[in-house]
Design an enzyme around this catalytic site. Sequence first.
Site, PDB file in Angstrom:
ATOM      1  N   GLY A 154      -3.616   0.103  -6.047  1.00  0.00           N
ATOM      2  CA  GLY A 154      -2.806   0.732  -7.091  1.00  0.00           C
ATOM      3  C   GLY A 154      -2.176  -0.308  -8.014  1.00  0.00           C
ATOM      4  CG  HIS A 161      -0.907   5.943  -0.689  1.00  0.00           C
ATOM      5  ND1 HIS A 161       0.393   6.330  -0.451  1.00  0.00           N
ATOM      6  CD2 HIS A 161      -0.930   4.597  -0.553  1.00  0.00           C
ATOM      7  CE1 HIS A 161       1.127   5.272  -0.159  1.00  0.00           C
ATOM      8  NE2 HIS A 161       0.347   4.205  -0.222  1.00  0.00           N
ATOM      9  CD  GLN A 195      -0.865  -5.188  -2.586  1.00  0.00           C
ATOM     10  OE1 GLN A 195      -0.057  -5.482  -1.699  1.00  0.00           O
ATOM     11  NE2 GLN A 195      -1.332  -3.960  -2.733  1.00  0.00           N
TER      12      GLN A 195
HETATM   13  O1  PAF Z   1      -0.269  -2.036  -0.929  1.00  0.00           O
HETATM   14  C1  PAF Z   1      -0.181  -1.876   0.302  1.00  0.00           C
HETATM   15  O2  PAF Z   1       0.076  -0.770   0.803  1.00  0.00           O
HETATM   16  C2  PAF Z   1      -0.356  -3.071   1.224  1.00  0.00           C
HETATM   17  O3  PAF Z   1       0.158  -4.228   0.663  1.00  0.00           O
HETATM   18  C3  PAF Z   1      -1.813  -3.267   1.651  1.00  0.00           C
HETATM   19  C4  PAF Z   1      -2.718  -3.586   0.468  1.00  0.00           C
HETATM   20  C5  PAF Z   1      -2.317  -2.017   2.361  1.00  0.00           C
HETATM   21  C6  PAF Z   1      -1.908  -4.450   2.629  1.00  0.00           C
HETATM   22  O4  PAF Z   1      -1.136  -4.238   3.760  1.00  0.00           O
END
Ligand code: PAF
Length: 285
Positions: free
Chosen positions: A147, A37, A153
């Site tokens: 990421g 992160h 995603q």
């Molecule tokens: O990747 C994540 O942590 C989650 O899927 C996100 C993009 C914050 C959406 O809740």
Amino acid sequence: MEVVESIERIRERVLQLRAQGRRVGLVPTMGALHAGHLSLIEASRRECTATVATIFVNPAQFGPSEDFSRYPRTIDQDLAELRQAGADLVFVPRSEEIYPPGFSTFVEPSSVAAPWEGSCRPGHFRGVATVVLKLFQILPAHLGFFGQKDFQQALVIRRMVADLNLPIAIRVCPIVREADGLALSSRNRYLSQDDRHRATAISRGLRAARNRFLAGEARAELLRETVLSELRQSGITQPEYVAVADAETLAEVTEATAATVILVAARVGQTRLIDNLVLGDSNDA
Ligand code: PAF
């Protein structure tokens, strides 16, 4: 660093930043932050002049038997790390702020959401796409940082941004790994010492497959078998999937190219882990 709970206030602050001519980067997270992160915060700070992080454990992306209630929540430490990393604003909404009573509109994600994670976690990407669209609406940022560990995603979000003409550019940042190759994940903290050790088979398998590819092996089935064999040696006999797929469409391929991704999801002990490697990506060691 200002910590904001209300939609009204965060929107006002982001609009102020924009009015000052700042380029705003958005880093959505579910907290339980790790160096992966923080690398997104760094990437945002390189490209933008203001960085806004969000921390929200989104109930809509967890299935009924998943780990929503026990998902790690480490807010004080997260805020300290965000401050140290140089975030300017953090949005930490309560669940009712995002999903007030009567909330009933969801994003139906594109077909790229259907296979792999989509079929193992029905409704997951609907929940992700919905909350990410809401965050994009609430915080009108110029750039959004995600990421690559959540490879599918990122594709779902890119597709949504293109299809819905959202005025934000998406950056997908490299996976951050431990020295032994394990991809950083908030869920790694669930691993017992033994499982933590076994989990390294996932990245080892991906690297072994890439090495075979670089040595001239393009048959997808053999590359897949290379990963499966590493997993088996560590006692991971029933991964949820090991997919050798086109990195844009996620359709399975029979012949791999540099634009092929290998995606893995496997339970190690009780913990579900995902990882991936694009065969032509020489940056992911
Ligand atoms: O990747 C994540 O942590 C989650 O899927 C996100 C993009 C914050 C959406 O809740």
